[in-house]
Design a protein around this motif. Structure first.
Motif, PDB file in Angstrom:
ATOM      1  N   GLY A 254       0.816  -1.216   0.000  1.00 48.10           N
ATOM      2  CA  GLY A 254       0.000   0.000   0.000  1.00 48.10           C
ATOM      3  C   GLY A 254       0.852   1.270   0.000  1.00 48.10           C
ATOM      4  O   GLY A 254       2.050   1.231   0.264  1.00 48.10           O
ATOM      5  N   THR A 255       0.191   2.399  -0.300  1.00 48.87           N
ATOM      6  CA  THR A 255       0.902   3.680  -0.259  1.00 48.87           C
ATOM      7  C   THR A 255       1.050   4.130   1.195  1.00 48.87           C
ATOM      8  O   THR A 255       0.379   3.628   2.082  1.00 48.87           O
ATOM      9  CB  THR A 255       0.119   4.748  -1.051  1.00 48.87           C
ATOM     10  OG1 THR A 255      -1.219   4.777  -0.554  1.00 48.87           O
ATOM     11  CG2 THR A 255       0.095   4.404  -2.528  1.00 48.87           C
ATOM     12  N   PHE A 256       1.924   5.101   1.415  1.00 47.61           N
ATOM     13  CA  PHE A 256       2.203   5.545   2.778  1.00 47.61           C
ATOM     14  C   PHE A 256       1.046   6.374   3.341  1.00 47.61           C
ATOM     15  O   PHE A 256       0.411   7.144   2.611  1.00 47.61           O
ATOM     16  CB  PHE A 256       3.488   6.379   2.818  1.00 47.61           C
ATOM     17  CG  PHE A 256       4.726   5.546   2.641  1.00 47.61           C
ATOM     18  CD1 PHE A 256       5.306   4.896   3.723  1.00 47.61           C
ATOM     19  CD2 PHE A 256       5.294   5.379   1.385  1.00 47.61           C
ATOM     20  CE1 PHE A 256       6.437   4.102   3.564  1.00 47.61           C
ATOM     21  CE2 PHE A 256       6.424   4.594   1.217  1.00 47.61           C
ATOM     22  CZ  PHE A 256       6.998   3.960   2.308  1.00 47.61           C
ATOM     23  N   THR A 257       0.805   6.198   4.635  1.00 44.86           N
ATOM     24  CA  THR A 257      -0.170   7.012   5.346  1.00 44.86           C
ATOM     25  C   THR A 257       0.531   7.616   6.554  1.00 44.86           C
ATOM     26  O   THR A 257       1.113   6.888   7.366  1.00 44.86           O
ATOM     27  CB  THR A 257      -1.366   6.165   5.824  1.00 44.86           C
ATOM     28  OG1 THR A 257      -1.997   5.587   4.679  1.00 44.86           O
ATOM     29  CG2 THR A 257      -2.387   7.032   6.565  1.00 44.86           C
ATOM     30  N   TYR A 258       0.491   8.928   6.649  1.00 42.89           N
ATOM     31  CA  TYR A 258       1.068   9.603   7.819  1.00 42.89           C
ATOM     32  C   TYR A 258      -0.048  10.129   8.696  1.00 42.89           C
ATOM     33  O   TYR A 258      -0.972  10.791   8.220  1.00 42.89           O
ATOM     34  CB  TYR A 258       1.978  10.765   7.395  1.00 42.89           C
ATOM     35  CG  TYR A 258       2.555  11.469   8.602  1.00 42.89           C
ATOM     36  CD1 TYR A 258       3.428  10.811   9.459  1.00 42.89           C
ATOM     37  CD2 TYR A 258       2.183  12.783   8.918  1.00 42.89           C
ATOM     38  CE1 TYR A 258       3.923  11.437  10.596  1.00 42.89           C
ATOM     39  CE2 TYR A 258       2.689  13.416  10.043  1.00 42.89           C
ATOM     40  CZ  TYR A 258       3.561  12.735  10.883  1.00 42.89           C
ATOM     41  OH  TYR A 258       4.047  13.341  12.015  1.00 42.89           O
ATOM     42  N   LYS A 259       0.044   9.800   9.970  1.00 43.10           N
ATOM     43  CA  LYS A 259      -0.903  10.331  10.954  1.00 43.10           C
ATOM     44  C   LYS A 259      -0.174  11.383  11.775  1.00 43.10           C
ATOM     45  O   LYS A 259       0.836  11.088  12.414  1.00 43.10           O
ATOM     46  CB  LYS A 259      -1.390   9.184  11.837  1.00 43.10           C
ATOM     47  CG  LYS A 259      -2.315   9.617  12.954  1.00 43.10           C
ATOM     48  CD  LYS A 259      -2.796   8.381  13.706  1.00 43.10           C
ATOM     49  CE  LYS A 259      -3.330   8.754  15.069  1.00 43.10           C
ATOM     50  NZ  LYS A 259      -3.713   7.542  15.822  1.00 43.10           N
ATOM     51  N   GLN A 260      -0.681  12.592  11.749  1.00 48.35           N
ATOM     52  CA  GLN A 260      -0.015  13.710  12.409  1.00 48.35           C
ATOM     53  C   GLN A 260       0.043  13.520  13.923  1.00 48.35           C
ATOM     54  O   GLN A 260      -0.781  12.826  14.506  1.00 48.35           O
ATOM     55  CB  GLN A 260      -0.772  15.017  12.123  1.00 48.35           C
ATOM     56  CG  GLN A 260      -0.739  15.444  10.687  1.00 48.35           C
ATOM     57  CD  GLN A 260      -1.649  16.635  10.430  1.00 48.35           C
ATOM     58  OE1 GLN A 260      -2.629  16.845  11.145  1.00 48.35           O
ATOM     59  NE2 GLN A 260      -1.340  17.396   9.395  1.00 48.35           N
ATOM     60  N   SER A 261       0.979  14.203  14.532  1.00 44.31           N
ATOM     61  CA  SER A 261       1.019  14.272  15.992  1.00 44.31           C
ATOM     62  C   SER A 261      -0.192  15.068  16.471  1.00 44.31           C
ATOM     63  O   SER A 261      -0.869  15.740  15.689  1.00 44.31           O
ATOM     64  CB  SER A 261       2.294  14.976  16.451  1.00 44.31           C
ATOM     65  OG  SER A 261       2.189  16.373  16.215  1.00 44.31           O
ATOM     66  N   ARG A 262      -0.450  14.991  17.754  1.00 44.77           N
ATOM     67  CA  ARG A 262      -1.548  15.768  18.334  1.00 44.77           C
ATOM     68  C   ARG A 262      -1.323  17.266  18.127  1.00 44.77           C
ATOM     69  O   ARG A 262      -2.274  18.044  18.053  1.00 44.77           O
ATOM     70  CB  ARG A 262      -1.617  15.413  19.818  1.00 44.77           C
ATOM     71  CG  ARG A 262      -2.741  16.040  20.606  1.00 44.77           C
ATOM     72  CD  ARG A 262      -2.702  15.465  22.011  1.00 44.77           C
ATOM     73  NE  ARG A 262      -3.749  15.960  22.876  1.00 44.77           N
ATOM     74  CZ  ARG A 262      -3.661  17.064  23.602  1.00 44.77           C
ATOM     75  NH1 ARG A 262      -2.566  17.803  23.545  1.00 44.77           N
ATOM     76  NH2 ARG A 262      -4.656  17.432  24.388  1.00 44.77           N
ATOM     77  N   GLN A 263      -0.043  17.668  18.027  1.00 39.30           N
ATOM     78  CA  GLN A 263       0.268  19.087  17.830  1.00 39.30           C
ATOM     79  C   GLN A 263      -0.081  19.562  16.413  1.00 39.30           C
ATOM     80  O   GLN A 263      -0.189  20.746  16.165  1.00 39.30           O
ATOM     81  CB  GLN A 263       1.751  19.345  18.111  1.00 39.30           C
ATOM     82  CG  GLN A 263       2.161  18.979  19.527  1.00 39.30           C
ATOM     83  CD  GLN A 263       3.644  19.230  19.774  1.00 39.30           C
ATOM     84  OE1 GLN A 263       4.334  19.866  18.971  1.00 39.30           O
ATOM     85  NE2 GLN A 263       4.155  18.723  20.888  1.00 39.30           N
ATOM     86  N   GLU A 264      -0.127  18.634  15.468  1.00 38.58           N
ATOM     87  CA  GLU A 264      -0.574  18.828  14.083  1.00 38.58           C
ATOM     88  C   GLU A 264       0.388  19.609  13.187  1.00 38.58           C
ATOM     89  O   GLU A 264       0.448  19.338  11.993  1.00 38.58           O
ATOM     90  CB  GLU A 264      -1.960  19.476  14.019  1.00 38.58           C
ATOM     91  CG  GLU A 264      -3.032  18.585  14.634  1.00 38.58           C
ATOM     92  CD  GLU A 264      -4.442  19.020  14.324  1.00 38.58           C
ATOM     93  OE1 GLU A 264      -4.655  20.202  14.020  1.00 38.58           O
ATOM     94  OE2 GLU A 264      -5.337  18.149  14.400  1.00 38.58           O
ATOM     95  N   ALA A 265       1.096  20.583  13.702  1.00 35.06           N
ATOM     96  CA  ALA A 265       2.029  21.315  12.845  1.00 35.06           C
ATOM     97  C   ALA A 265       3.424  21.293  13.454  1.00 35.06           C
ATOM     98  O   ALA A 265       4.206  22.225  13.301  1.00 35.06           O
ATOM     99  CB  ALA A 265       1.560  22.741  12.618  1.00 35.06           C
ATOM    100  N   ALA A 266       3.730  20.207  14.174  1.00 38.72           N
ATOM    101  CA  ALA A 266       5.087  20.041  14.707  1.00 38.72           C
ATOM    102  C   ALA A 266       6.046  19.863  13.540  1.00 38.72           C
ATOM    103  O   ALA A 266       5.635  19.512  12.426  1.00 38.72           O
ATOM    104  CB  ALA A 266       5.132  18.829  15.632  1.00 38.72           C
ATOM    105  N   GLU A 267       7.321  20.076  13.798  1.00 37.37           N
ATOM    106  CA  GLU A 267       8.299  19.938  12.715  1.00 37.37           C
ATOM    107  C   GLU A 267       8.254  18.529  12.119  1.00 37.37           C
ATOM    108  O   GLU A 267       8.347  18.361  10.904  1.00 37.37           O
ATOM    109  CB  GLU A 267       9.701  20.270  13.243  1.00 37.37           C
ATOM    110  CG  GLU A 267      10.719  20.447  12.132  1.00 37.37           C
ATOM    111  CD  GLU A 267      12.054  20.958  12.655  1.00 37.37           C
ATOM    112  OE1 GLU A 267      12.094  21.603  13.721  1.00 37.37           O
ATOM    113  OE2 GLU A 267      13.070  20.702  11.989  1.00 37.37           O
ATOM    114  N   ILE A 268       8.067  17.505  12.953  1.00 33.82           N
ATOM    115  CA  ILE A 268       7.987  16.139  12.415  1.00 33.82           C
ATOM    116  C   ILE A 268       6.829  16.025  11.432  1.00 33.82           C
ATOM    117  O   ILE A 268       6.951  15.384  10.382  1.00 33.82           O
ATOM    118  CB  ILE A 268       7.879  15.082  13.548  1.00 33.82           C
ATOM    119  CG1 ILE A 268       7.887  13.653  12.983  1.00 33.82           C
ATOM    120  CG2 ILE A 268       6.634  15.276  14.409  1.00 33.82           C
ATOM    121  CD1 ILE A 268       9.180  13.202  12.433  1.00 33.82           C
ATOM    122  N   ASP A 269       5.704  16.664  11.732  1.00 33.32           N
ATOM    123  CA  ASP A 269       4.547  16.609  10.832  1.00 33.32           C
ATOM    124  C   ASP A 269       4.895  17.245   9.495  1.00 33.32           C
ATOM    125  O   ASP A 269       4.623  16.690   8.429  1.00 33.32           O
ATOM    126  CB  ASP A 269       3.348  17.337  11.453  1.00 33.32           C
ATOM    127  CG  ASP A 269       2.923  16.723  12.782  1.00 33.32           C
ATOM    128  OD1 ASP A 269       2.926  15.483  12.885  1.00 33.32           O
ATOM    129  OD2 ASP A 269       2.605  17.489  13.717  1.00 33.32           O
TER     130      ASP A 269
END
Ligand code: ZN
Length: 437
Positions: A254-269
């Motif tokens: 399957g293709t990749f799915t990213y689930k954001q952190s609770r912070q939503e706009a963290a650098e990792i996101d």
């Protein structure tokens, strides 16, 4: 935008072989299955194994009794085994209490789990925090149980012992840490469990050879209770985690799915979304929700860590999920290799994302005189690099990071960073660039 250090094509095959080795082990949230799994991982990467005693209070929970299983079967009264743990370790409900009894067919049936829609698949079931027992069987096995009575045996122990988790810490130049986490508590399930484990092994094998800005902390822990145990025993260190990623389900096609952190706009996101946008056609991004894997613990409100989650097809969204069909046929060496590459690329961007300052901000600096304009004919992407040079000069005002510049210009992070390297070499940008990897 794949990692700058091209991965050995052998990586996928080696990681698949590791998944094959780990597949038969009967893991649960405690016990020898996790220890054997961590021992094998420790042959490959610098892993420290931690044991936390049963009964230890961990946040609102306590470490459960240790569960180990030697044998389990359902047999005819004549002694013929019709369901046997030796055929599949999914046959016994994980954490079943020991039992040895002769039961009527209906009485036995109350302890059976099967999938009417998938008559050849064995479901995966657990009973971690309830004192009961059960068997998981195919619908066909269940239908064939037509004797009046059966003998059942679950030769298991539930005793004070410990919870086991593994941790790899790779020190970097800065004290800030990147947390990577995979669960290790599922028995013979390939995509949900093993794909995350072997992907992190591949990532660690890459990281140990490279200079590191951040310190990397990689956890191999049983789901939920393992993460809770780590959080409870490292509460004072949690603030050091500046970026984090939970990984699972990374071996399917399957293709990749990213689930954001609770912070939503963290650098990792922002970094994962940037990398996927440039490298993973068809990828999906979802907002945080309090379900799934250990992001539930890391992103609980008392910690609210910047931890996202990367999968291919997410848990619960492929038919084979939590059944015997989530086996070694579902995962592929090339998918594992690509998953390692994506994670490594994310870590490179995190490591290299800096904010630099234009040293000649009044008017454009004269690039031709410095050999930075229309003299780059040898580079295949020179028009892109020229664009990146102009964007990087313009936005490097001390308020925009290289990631900001890449996003604003719609260029890849790597080309922006290449521009920043050139400009730094020519004294047009100041600030610290990370080590070239
Ligand atoms: Zn699962």
């Amino acid at each position: 935008m794949h990692s700058q250090s091209a991965l050995d094509p052998e990586v996928g095959r080696e990681l698949y072989q590791l998944a094959q080795e780990l597949y038969p082990i009967c893991r649960s949230i405690t016990g020898e299955g996790v220890r054997r799994t961590l021992k094998r991982i420790g042959d490959l990467v610098p892993l420290t194994v931690h044991e936390v005693r049963s009964g230890t209070q961990v946040l609102d929970w306590s470490v459960p009794l240790e569960w180990n299983i030697r044998d389990a079967w359902i047999a005819t009264t004549g002694g013929r085994r019709v369901v046997d743990l030796r055929d599949s370790n999914l046959h016994v409900v994980s954490y079943s209490r020991p039992v040895r009894a002769r039961l009527g067919r209906n009485e036995l049936d109350a302890h059976l789990h099967s999938l009417p829609d998938r008559p050849d698949w064995i479901p995966y079931r657990t009973t971690y925090y309830a004192d009961t027992w059960g068997f998981c069987v195919t619908e066909r096995q269940r239908a064939a149980l037509d004797d009046a009575e059966y003998d059942v045996c679950i030769d298991a122990t539930l005793e004070p012992g410990s919870l086991t988790y593994g941790e790899v810490v790779l020190p970097g130049n800065e004290s800030g840490e990147v947390l990577l986490s995979a669960h290790v508590c599922h028995p013979s399930l390939a995509n949900d469990n093993l794909s995350g484990i072997v992907t992190l092994v591949g990532v660690i094998q890459h990281l140990v050879r490279k200079p590191r800005r951040y310190t990397y902390r990689i956890l191999f822990a049983p789901g939920t209770i393992g993460a809770l145990t780590w959080l409870a025993t490292h509460e004072a260190d949690v603030h050091k985690i500046v970026h984090g990623l939970v990984v699972s389900c990374l071996g399917d096609s399957g293709t990749f799915t990213y689930k954001q952190s609770r912070q939503e706009a963290a650098e990792i996101d922002r970094v994962v979304e940037h990398v996927l946008r440039h490298s993973a056609p068809g990828h999906r991004v979802r907002r945080f929700s309090p379900d799934g894997y250990d992001e539930r613990q890391y992103c609980s409100p008392g910690f609210d860590m910047p931890v996202g989650r990367l999968t291919r097809t997410p848990n619960g969204e492929y038919p084979e999920y939590h059944t015997s069909a989530d086996n070694l046929d579902l995962i592929r060496p090339d998918a594992l290799a690509e998953s390692v590459d994506i994670v490594v690329t994310v870590l490179e961007v995190l490591d290299e994302n800096r904010t630099l300052v234009n040293q000649s901000p009044k008017g454009e600096p004269q690039l031709g005189r410095r050999g930075l304009y229309r003299t780059l004919g040898g580079l295949p992407d020179s028009p892109v690099l020229e664009q990146a040079i102009r964007w990087t000069l313009n936005l490097s005002d001390g308020r925009h990071s290289l990631l900001d510049i890449a996003e604003r210009s719609a260029l890849s992070f790597h080309v922006v960073r290449a521009a920043a390297c050139l400009l730094t070499d020519h004294g047009l940008l100041a600030g610290q660039l990370g080590p070239v990897r």
